[in-house]
Each structure stands twice: as structure tokens, then as C-alpha cells.
Design a protein around this motif. Structure first.
Motif, PDB file in Angstrom:
ATOM      1  N   GLN A 235      13.773   2.542  -0.042  1.00 14.94           N
ATOM      2  CA  GLN A 235      14.208   3.861   0.429  1.00 14.94           C
ATOM      3  C   GLN A 235      12.999   4.624   0.966  1.00 14.94           C
ATOM      4  OE1 GLN A 235      16.507   5.618  -2.713  1.00 14.94           O
ATOM      5  NE2 GLN A 235      18.029   4.012  -2.641  1.00 14.94           N
ATOM      6  N   ASP A 236      12.575   5.702   0.332  1.00 13.64           N
ATOM      7  CA  ASP A 236      11.433   6.482   0.827  1.00 13.64           C
ATOM      8  C   ASP A 236      10.129   6.150   0.119  1.00 13.64           C
ATOM      9  OD1 ASP A 236      13.030   7.824   2.633  1.00 13.64           O
ATOM     10  OD2 ASP A 236      13.503   9.433   1.227  1.00 13.64           O
ATOM     11  N   ASP A 237      10.137   5.220  -0.806  1.00 16.00           N
ATOM     12  CA  ASP A 237       8.930   4.846  -1.545  1.00 16.00           C
ATOM     13  C   ASP A 237       8.196   3.722  -0.826  1.00 16.00           C
ATOM     14  OD1 ASP A 237       9.459   6.673  -3.567  1.00 16.00           O
ATOM     15  OD2 ASP A 237      10.630   5.214  -4.716  1.00 16.00           O
ATOM     16  N   ILE A 238       6.903   3.923  -0.590  1.00 17.47           N
ATOM     17  CA  ILE A 238       6.052   2.931   0.059  1.00 17.47           C
ATOM     18  C   ILE A 238       5.189   2.275  -1.009  1.00 17.47           C
ATOM     19  CG2 ILE A 238       4.176   2.618   1.722  1.00 17.47           C
ATOM     20  CD1 ILE A 238       6.728   3.379   3.079  1.00 17.47           C
ATOM     21  N   ALA A 239       5.005   0.965  -0.883  1.00 24.84           N
ATOM     22  CA  ALA A 239       4.130   0.220  -1.789  1.00 24.84           C
ATOM     23  C   ALA A 239       3.339  -0.788  -0.956  1.00 24.84           C
ATOM     24  CB  ALA A 239       4.945  -0.484  -2.867  1.00 24.84           C
ATOM     25  N   ALA A 240       2.300  -1.352  -1.561  1.00 28.87           N
ATOM     26  CA  ALA A 240       1.476  -2.343  -0.875  1.00 28.87           C
ATOM     27  C   ALA A 240       1.286  -3.546  -1.780  1.00 28.87           C
ATOM     28  CB  ALA A 240       0.132  -1.750  -0.506  1.00 28.87           C
ATOM     29  N   ILE A 241       1.245  -4.702  -1.165  1.00 29.63           N
ATOM     30  CA  ILE A 241       0.928  -5.936  -1.887  1.00 29.63           C
ATOM     31  C   ILE A 241      -0.320  -6.514  -1.234  1.00 29.63           C
ATOM     32  CG2 ILE A 241       1.724  -8.197  -2.651  1.00 29.63           C
ATOM     33  CD1 ILE A 241       4.590  -7.265  -2.092  1.00 29.63           C
ATOM     34  N   TYR A 242      -1.370  -6.645  -2.027  1.00 32.21           N
ATOM     35  CA  TYR A 242      -2.639  -7.146  -1.515  1.00 32.21           C
ATOM     36  C   TYR A 242      -2.634  -8.672  -1.485  1.00 32.21           C
ATOM     37  CZ  TYR A 242      -3.766  -2.293  -2.031  1.00 32.21           C
ATOM     38  OH  TYR A 242      -3.731  -0.929  -1.927  1.00 32.21           O
ATOM     39  N   ALA A 243      -3.626  -9.252  -0.828  1.00 29.66           N
ATOM     40  CA  ALA A 243      -3.678 -10.697  -0.579  1.00 29.66           C
ATOM     41  C   ALA A 243      -3.554 -11.525  -1.852  1.00 29.66           C
ATOM     42  CB  ALA A 243      -4.964 -11.056   0.150  1.00 29.66           C
ATOM     43  N   ASP A 244      -4.058 -11.014  -2.976  1.00 32.36           N
ATOM     44  CA  ASP A 244      -4.005 -11.766  -4.236  1.00 32.36           C
ATOM     45  C   ASP A 244      -2.693 -11.557  -4.994  1.00 32.36           C
ATOM     46  OD1 ASP A 244      -4.338  -9.161  -5.066  1.00 32.36           O
ATOM     47  OD2 ASP A 244      -6.110  -9.554  -6.298  1.00 32.36           O
ATOM     48  N   GLY A 245      -1.749 -10.809  -4.404  1.00 35.85           N
ATOM     49  CA  GLY A 245      -0.456 -10.571  -5.040  1.00 35.85           C
ATOM     50  C   GLY A 245      -0.396  -9.301  -5.863  1.00 35.85           C
ATOM     51  N   GLU A 246      -1.499  -8.571  -5.949  1.00 34.37           N
ATOM     52  CA  GLU A 246      -1.511  -7.318  -6.708  1.00 34.37           C
ATOM     53  C   GLU A 246      -0.643  -6.288  -5.997  1.00 34.37           C
ATOM     54  OE1 GLU A 246      -4.536  -3.683  -7.851  1.00 34.37           O
ATOM     55  OE2 GLU A 246      -5.372  -5.582  -7.171  1.00 34.37           O
ATOM     56  N   VAL A 247       0.233  -5.647  -6.756  1.00 38.38           N
ATOM     57  CA  VAL A 247       1.152  -4.649  -6.207  1.00 38.38           C
ATOM     58  C   VAL A 247       0.630  -3.256  -6.533  1.00 38.38           C
ATOM     59  CG1 VAL A 247       3.509  -3.751  -6.274  1.00 38.38           C
ATOM     60  CG2 VAL A 247       3.109  -6.215  -6.469  1.00 38.38           C
ATOM     61  N   ASP A 248       0.569  -2.413  -5.524  1.00 36.82           N
ATOM     62  CA  ASP A 248       0.175  -1.018  -5.691  1.00 36.82           C
ATOM     63  C   ASP A 248       1.385  -0.169  -5.326  1.00 36.82           C
ATOM     64  OD1 ASP A 248      -0.936   1.499  -5.751  1.00 36.82           O
ATOM     65  OD2 ASP A 248      -2.559   1.040  -4.342  1.00 36.82           O
ATOM     66  N   LEU A 249       2.019   0.431  -6.335  1.00 33.75           N
ATOM     67  CA  LEU A 249       3.214   1.229  -6.099  1.00 33.75           C
ATOM     68  C   LEU A 249       2.899   2.628  -5.601  1.00 33.75           C
ATOM     69  CD1 LEU A 249       5.366   0.129  -9.159  1.00 33.75           C
ATOM     70  CD2 LEU A 249       5.542  -0.663  -6.790  1.00 33.75           C
ATOM     71  N   ARG A 250       1.647   3.017  -5.617  1.00 28.89           N
ATOM     72  CA  ARG A 250       1.236   4.335  -5.112  1.00 28.89           C
ATOM     73  C   ARG A 250      -0.003   4.192  -4.212  1.00 28.89           C
ATOM     74  NH1 ARG A 250       4.812   7.444  -7.241  1.00 28.89           N
ATOM     75  NH2 ARG A 250       5.316   7.451  -9.425  1.00 28.89           N
ATOM     76  N   PRO A 251       0.135   3.438  -3.131  1.00 28.92           N
ATOM     77  CA  PRO A 251      -1.032   3.249  -2.244  1.00 28.92           C
ATOM     78  C   PRO A 251      -1.343   4.510  -1.448  1.00 28.92           C
ATOM     79  CG  PRO A 251       0.891   2.322  -1.218  1.00 28.92           C
ATOM     80  CD  PRO A 251       1.317   2.779  -2.598  1.00 28.92           C
ATOM     81  N   GLN A 252      -2.570   4.611  -1.016  1.00 33.56           N
ATOM     82  CA  GLN A 252      -2.992   5.730  -0.176  1.00 33.56           C
ATOM     83  C   GLN A 252      -2.782   5.354   1.283  1.00 33.56           C
ATOM     84  OE1 GLN A 252      -3.944   8.713  -1.445  1.00 33.56           O
ATOM     85  NE2 GLN A 252      -3.356   7.800  -3.390  1.00 33.56           N
ATOM     86  N   ILE A 253      -1.523   5.192   1.676  1.00 35.50           N
ATOM     87  CA  ILE A 253      -1.169   4.794   3.037  1.00 35.50           C
ATOM     88  C   ILE A 253      -0.439   5.950   3.700  1.00 35.50           C
ATOM     89  CG2 ILE A 253       0.260   3.250   4.412  1.00 35.50           C
ATOM     90  CD1 ILE A 253      -0.155   1.128   2.288  1.00 35.50           C
ATOM     91  N   ILE A 254      -0.862   6.256   4.912  1.00 33.15           N
ATOM     92  CA  ILE A 254      -0.193   7.298   5.690  1.00 33.15           C
ATOM     93  C   ILE A 254       0.422   6.614   6.898  1.00 33.15           C
ATOM     94  CG2 ILE A 254      -0.488   9.392   7.023  1.00 33.15           C
ATOM     95  CD1 ILE A 254      -2.921  10.013   5.205  1.00 33.15           C
ATOM     96  N   LEU A 255       1.738   6.707   7.033  1.00 33.62           N
ATOM     97  CA  LEU A 255       2.433   6.112   8.175  1.00 33.62           C
ATOM     98  C   LEU A 255       2.618   7.158   9.258  1.00 33.62           C
ATOM     99  CD1 LEU A 255       5.175   4.069   6.320  1.00 33.62           C
ATOM    100  CD2 LEU A 255       2.953   3.294   7.104  1.00 33.62           C
ATOM    101  N   ARG A 256       2.468   6.737  10.496  1.00 33.06           N
ATOM    102  CA  ARG A 256       2.664   7.666  11.619  1.00 33.06           C
ATOM    103  C   ARG A 256       4.083   7.627  12.082  1.00 33.06           C
ATOM    104  NH1 ARG A 256      -1.942   6.066  15.710  1.00 33.06           N
ATOM    105  NH2 ARG A 256      -2.187   4.152  14.595  1.00 33.06           N
TER     106      ARG A 256
END
Length: 82
Positions: A61-82
Motif C-alpha cells: 500500500q503506502d509503506d515503502i521498504a528496501a531489501i539489500y543485496a544480502d537479503g536484509e530487509v529495512d522496513l523504514r528506509p530513508q528513501i524518497i520517491l519522486r
């Protein structure tokens, strides 16, 4: 100014990848993590190449997360989408 905006927009549209192409850019660890998160409604948005490896950006939905190359999941990444 309009010409510059047009050039930026034109450059972005050239390199648009489809979902399967983004999926192919993920590592095996990222795919496993996304499989686990898929049951909670997360889906792959895109993959960005960073110096430390690819970063898969996913959303639920409106929640953004990131998965890094080693499989680590960051549910609160510092990502700004344009």
C-alpha cells in the motif's frame, strides 16, 4: 527551462524496465526475502544499483521498504520517491 525538463523526462522514459527485468536484477537472497514478504502484500517496485549491490525497493500500500543485496530487509528506509 521547458527544454531541460523535456530532456530529463525523455532520458527517464528510455530506460524503463518491466517487472521481469527488475526481478532478474535481484539477488537470490533478495528473492527469498521478497517471497516471505509477499504473503503480507509487499510487491517489487524497482531495483537500484548501488555501490554495495542492488537494492530492491518494495511496497505494501503506502509503506515503502528496501531489501539489500544480502537479503536484509529495512522496513523504514530513508528513501524518497519522486
Amino acid at each position: 527551462m521547458t527544454q531541460v525538463a523535456y530532456q530529463i523526462n525523455d532520458r527517464r522514459n528510455k530506460d524503463v524496465l518491466n517487472h521481469d527485468e527488475h526481478w532478474d536484477l535481484t539477488t537470490a537472497d533478495q528473492k527469498l526475502a521478497l517471497y516471505d514478504l509477499h504473503r503480507y502484500g509487499y510487491r517489487l517496485l524497482f531495483v537500484r544499483h548501488m555501490p554495495r549491490g542492488p537494492v530492491a525497493v518494495i511496497c505494501q500500500q503506502d509503506d515503502i521498504a528496501a531489501i539489500y543485496a544480502d537479503g536484509e530487509v529495512d522496513l523504514r528506509p530513508q528513501i524518497i520517491l519522486r
